[in-house]
Design a protein around this motif. Structure first.
Motif, PDB file in Angstrom:
ATOM      1  N   ARG A   1       1.008  13.635 -20.162  1.00  0.00           N
ATOM      2  CA  ARG A   1       1.668  12.619 -20.996  1.00  0.00           C
ATOM      3  C   ARG A   1       0.966  11.271 -20.902  1.00  0.00           C
ATOM      4  N   LEU A   2       0.331  11.040 -19.761  1.00  0.00           N
ATOM      5  CA  LEU A   2      -0.389   9.782 -19.560  1.00  0.00           C
ATOM      6  C   LEU A   2      -1.819   9.833 -20.104  1.00  0.00           C
ATOM      7  N   GLY A   3      -2.243  11.005 -20.544  1.00  0.00           N
ATOM      8  CA  GLY A   3      -3.598  11.150 -21.052  1.00  0.00           C
ATOM      9  C   GLY A   3      -4.623  11.396 -19.964  1.00  0.00           C
ATOM     10  N   VAL A   4      -4.170  11.929 -18.819  1.00  0.00           N
ATOM     11  CA  VAL A   4      -5.065  12.198 -17.683  1.00  0.00           C
ATOM     12  C   VAL A   4      -5.331  13.697 -17.627  1.00  0.00           C
ATOM     13  N   LYS A   5      -6.592  14.064 -17.619  1.00  0.00           N
ATOM     14  CA  LYS A   5      -6.968  15.478 -17.596  1.00  0.00           C
ATOM     15  C   LYS A   5      -6.824  16.052 -16.183  1.00  0.00           C
ATOM     16  N   PRO A   6      -6.666  17.378 -16.054  1.00  0.00           N
ATOM     17  CA  PRO A   6      -6.410  17.981 -14.737  1.00  0.00           C
ATOM     18  C   PRO A   6      -7.474  17.680 -13.692  1.00  0.00           C
ATOM     19  N   TRP A   7      -8.729  17.543 -14.095  1.00  0.00           N
ATOM     20  CA  TRP A   7      -9.812  17.334 -13.118  1.00  0.00           C
ATOM     21  C   TRP A   7     -10.057  15.850 -12.802  1.00  0.00           C
ATOM     22  N   GLU A   8      -9.368  14.969 -13.512  1.00  0.00           N
ATOM     23  CA  GLU A   8      -9.585  13.537 -13.280  1.00  0.00           C
ATOM     24  C   GLU A   8      -8.778  13.054 -12.068  1.00  0.00           C
TER      25      GLU A   8
ATOM     26  N   VAL B   1       7.667  17.359  -8.758  1.00  0.00           N
ATOM     27  CA  VAL B   1       7.383  16.986 -10.139  1.00  0.00           C
ATOM     28  C   VAL B   1       6.331  17.938 -10.703  1.00  0.00           C
ATOM     29  N   ASP B   2       6.298  18.031 -12.014  1.00  0.00           N
ATOM     30  CA  ASP B   2       5.269  18.805 -12.705  1.00  0.00           C
ATOM     31  C   ASP B   2       4.079  17.870 -12.944  1.00  0.00           C
ATOM     32  N   ARG B   3       3.167  17.855 -11.973  1.00  0.00           N
ATOM     33  CA  ARG B   3       2.036  16.918 -12.026  1.00  0.00           C
ATOM     34  C   ARG B   3       1.244  17.055 -13.326  1.00  0.00           C
ATOM     35  N   ASP B   4       0.938  18.274 -13.716  1.00  0.00           N
ATOM     36  CA  ASP B   4       0.111  18.476 -14.903  1.00  0.00           C
ATOM     37  C   ASP B   4       0.797  17.926 -16.146  1.00  0.00           C
ATOM     38  N   SER B   5       2.110  18.124 -16.229  1.00  0.00           N
ATOM     39  CA  SER B   5       2.852  17.634 -17.385  1.00  0.00           C
ATOM     40  C   SER B   5       2.870  16.106 -17.418  1.00  0.00           C
ATOM     41  N   ILE B   6       3.149  15.498 -16.286  1.00  0.00           N
ATOM     42  CA  ILE B   6       3.220  14.036 -16.223  1.00  0.00           C
ATOM     43  C   ILE B   6       1.858  13.423 -16.497  1.00  0.00           C
TER      44      ILE B   6
ATOM     45  N   ALA C   1       3.726  -0.975  -1.546  1.00  0.00           N
ATOM     46  CA  ALA C   1       2.830  -0.252  -0.639  1.00  0.00           C
ATOM     47  C   ALA C   1       3.618   0.773   0.170  1.00  0.00           C
ATOM     48  N   LEU C   2       4.802   0.384   0.634  1.00  0.00           N
ATOM     49  CA  LEU C   2       5.658   1.324   1.361  1.00  0.00           C
ATOM     50  C   LEU C   2       6.065   2.492   0.478  1.00  0.00           C
ATOM     51  N   GLU C   3       6.358   2.201  -0.786  1.00  0.00           N
ATOM     52  CA  GLU C   3       6.759   3.269  -1.704  1.00  0.00           C
ATOM     53  C   GLU C   3       5.607   4.242  -1.934  1.00  0.00           C
ATOM     54  N   GLY C   4       4.390   3.714  -2.028  1.00  0.00           N
ATOM     55  CA  GLY C   4       3.225   4.578  -2.164  1.00  0.00           C
ATOM     56  C   GLY C   4       3.013   5.444  -0.942  1.00  0.00           C
ATOM     57  N   MET C   5       3.199   4.855   0.242  1.00  0.00           N
ATOM     58  CA  MET C   5       3.051   5.609   1.484  1.00  0.00           C
ATOM     59  C   MET C   5       4.111   6.698   1.573  1.00  0.00           C
ATOM     60  N   ALA C   6       5.349   6.360   1.210  1.00  0.00           N
ATOM     61  CA  ALA C   6       6.427   7.347   1.242  1.00  0.00           C
ATOM     62  C   ALA C   6       6.189   8.474   0.240  1.00  0.00           C
ATOM     63  N   SER C   7       5.432   8.170  -0.823  1.00  0.00           N
ATOM     64  CA  SER C   7       5.114   9.179  -1.836  1.00  0.00           C
ATOM     65  C   SER C   7       3.958  10.073  -1.420  1.00  0.00           C
TER      66      SER C   7
ATOM     67  N   ILE D   1       5.316   9.196 -11.497  1.00  0.00           N
ATOM     68  CA  ILE D   1       3.915   8.770 -11.573  1.00  0.00           C
ATOM     69  C   ILE D   1       3.295   8.722 -10.180  1.00  0.00           C
ATOM     70  N   LEU D   2       4.033   8.162  -9.220  1.00  0.00           N
ATOM     71  CA  LEU D   2       3.506   8.087  -7.855  1.00  0.00           C
ATOM     72  C   LEU D   2       3.229   9.477  -7.290  1.00  0.00           C
ATOM     73  N   ARG D   3       4.119  10.417  -7.552  1.00  0.00           N
ATOM     74  CA  ARG D   3       3.944  11.772  -7.031  1.00  0.00           C
ATOM     75  C   ARG D   3       2.819  12.527  -7.748  1.00  0.00           C
ATOM     76  N   SER D   4       2.385  12.005  -8.888  1.00  0.00           N
ATOM     77  CA  SER D   4       1.345  12.671  -9.662  1.00  0.00           C
ATOM     78  C   SER D   4      -0.026  12.014  -9.496  1.00  0.00           C
ATOM     79  N   ALA D   5      -0.078  10.911  -8.756  1.00  0.00           N
ATOM     80  CA  ALA D   5      -1.332  10.177  -8.586  1.00  0.00           C
ATOM     81  C   ALA D   5      -2.102  10.700  -7.377  1.00  0.00           C
ATOM     82  N   ASP D   6      -3.339  10.219  -7.234  1.00  0.00           N
ATOM     83  CA  ASP D   6      -4.204  10.625  -6.122  1.00  0.00           C
ATOM     84  C   ASP D   6      -4.427   9.501  -5.115  1.00  0.00           C
ATOM     85  N   ILE D   7      -4.412   8.264  -5.576  1.00  0.00           N
ATOM     86  CA  ILE D   7      -4.675   7.102  -4.725  1.00  0.00           C
ATOM     87  C   ILE D   7      -3.812   5.954  -5.220  1.00  0.00           C
ATOM     88  N   MET D   8      -3.313   5.111  -4.295  1.00  0.00           N
ATOM     89  CA  MET D   8      -2.666   3.862  -4.684  1.00  0.00           C
ATOM     90  C   MET D   8      -3.525   2.690  -4.213  1.00  0.00           C
ATOM     91  N   VAL D   9      -3.574   1.649  -5.053  1.00  0.00           N
ATOM     92  CA  VAL D   9      -4.274   0.418  -4.704  1.00  0.00           C
ATOM     93  C   VAL D   9      -3.321  -0.760  -4.861  1.00  0.00           C
TER      94      VAL D   9
END
Length: 392
Positions: A202-209, A194-199, A302-308, A282-290
């Motif tokens: 679109r969510l309003g998340v800056k590259p360093w966040e 996925v294009d993390r920066d693009s996704i 939780a399994l889907e997050g782990m697989a991601s 979104i999962l592939r573009s995130a840093d942590i799942m809770v």
């Protein structure tokens, strides 16, 4: 073997984990040579009947208006029964009826007796657990329907040892009647580029966040209100943290107000419902799942997050403790404790070596939950149900 699978939700109708469970299990059973007929509710733009990846999908339109949710459930079960008659006439009598949760109990029990075929029931949760007790006439009614389904079924399947113990204790069931068969995941579905920066843009998340994601139905049991409290602690040390809540439900408005009251409006994103493709992105573009659930029989997300490939924080409750091993492929937080949850999130934000270790171990762990193996175990349970079936 011809299998009649009853579920009120099925993709693209996704309310909770049942939808994905039935979707992947049905396909895996088809690969094992079974003829699977899924009876489910209709969805805008989808045909009433189609065959998809070998699975026969029958989508039912409720043709009468209902005055409340419980009347609607009774009505859609009636229309399920009509479709079951159509299936028997056109395809033949099934060998197994498999009902998922209380919402399809009425049609499942009717099919068992009308067709004289074994009934298997999967309990994904209980009303007592979801509502943290029985406090209304409606919750007592649902609990009674769940007991009735547990009585009528020859075999009960459930998704964790925690859930098995709950069912045996609450419904006074024989131990050999309840089988644990975990949910599964297809890691290849989440191994996408996925294009993390693009996704994120679109969510309003800056590259360093740092993007923290949590997915689920917005209900009390999912503990999103606890996660928001934890987030108000995290941003004091980590103002670069952003939280995205994916899903919808009756508590969404209340949670949005809570986020505003906690001063989190610029730190929390509510997406509402998203389809599977966008969820994977979104999962592939995130840093942590809770996963902050207060009650969670399994926790397929939780399994889907782990697989991601996400380092994951879960509440140490229910089936989550059976999926995630603390400090090996995830972190445990005390259920309902925002300070504990915040501490775990902060550890992952501050210790990249730990986050990397948990990420890679989680990917390896997710591969163990293969749907083909799960389908084989379900077929064994079907065989046992056939041997045990008794009809009045």
């Amino acid at each position: 073997m011809r299998i009649l699978m009853l579920s009120w939700e099925y993709p693209p109708r996704i309310v909770g984990g049942i939808s994905r469970h039935v979707y992947f299990l049905s396909r895996a059973l088809t690969l094992e040579g079974c003829e699977v007929h899924v009876v489910t509710l209709d969805f805008p733009g989808k045909p009433i009947y189609e065959v998809e990846d070998g699975v026969h999908i029958h989508r039912i339109h409720v043709e009468i208006g209902a005055s409340n949710f419980y009347m609607w459930v009774a009505l859609f079960n009636h229309f399920f029964e009509k479709r079951i008659g159509y299936i028997v006439y056109n395809f033949g009598r099934p060998d197994i009826v498999h009902s998922h949760d209380w919402l399809t109990a009425l049609s499942g029990i009717s099919a068992k007796h009308m067709l004289r075929v074994p009934l298997v029931a999967t309990f994904h949760s209980t009303e007592r657990g979801r509502s943290q007790g029985l406090t209304t006439p409606e919750s007592y009614m649902i609990d009674s329907i769940e007991w009735w389904l547990s009585y009528e079924a020859s075999i009960i399947l459930t998704v964790s040892s925690h859930m098995r113990d709950e069912l045996i204790h609450w419904f006074r069931l024989p131990e050999d009647k309840v089988y644990v068969i975990y949910n599964g995941v297809d890691p290849s579905v989440f191994d996408i580029k996925v294009d993390r920066d693009s996704i994120r843009g679109r969510l309003g998340v800056k590259p360093w966040e740092k993007l923290i994601v949590s997915v689920g139905r917005m209900s009390y049991q999912k503990g999103f209100h606890i996660l928001l409290q934890a987030m108000s602690i995290v941003i004091r040390k980590h103002p670069e943290a952003k939280l995205i809540l994916v899903g919808d439900g009756y508590m969404r408005g209340e949670l949005e107000r809570q986020a505003s009251d906690l001063g989190l409006s610029e730190y929390v994103i509510f997406t509402g419902f998203v389809d599977d493709d966008n969820l994977k992105a979104i999962l592939r573009s995130a840093d942590i799942m809770v996963v902050s659930s207060l009650y969670e029989p399994f926790g397929i997300v939780a399994l889907e997050g782990m697989a991601s490939g996400l380092p994951i924080v879960v509440s140490a409750t229910g089936g989550l403790k059976e999926i995630v091993e603390h400090e090996v492929d995830g972190l445990w937080a005390y259920p309902g404790d925002p300070n504990s949850l915040a501490s775990c999130i902060e550890r992952l934000l501050e210790d990249q070596d730990l986050a990397s270790k948990l990420r890679w171990n989680a990917i390896v762990k997710a591969k163990r939950f293969d749907w083909r193996n799960i389908a084989k175990k379900v077929l064994e349970a079907y065989g046992e149900a056939g041997r045990r079936a008794r009809f009045q």
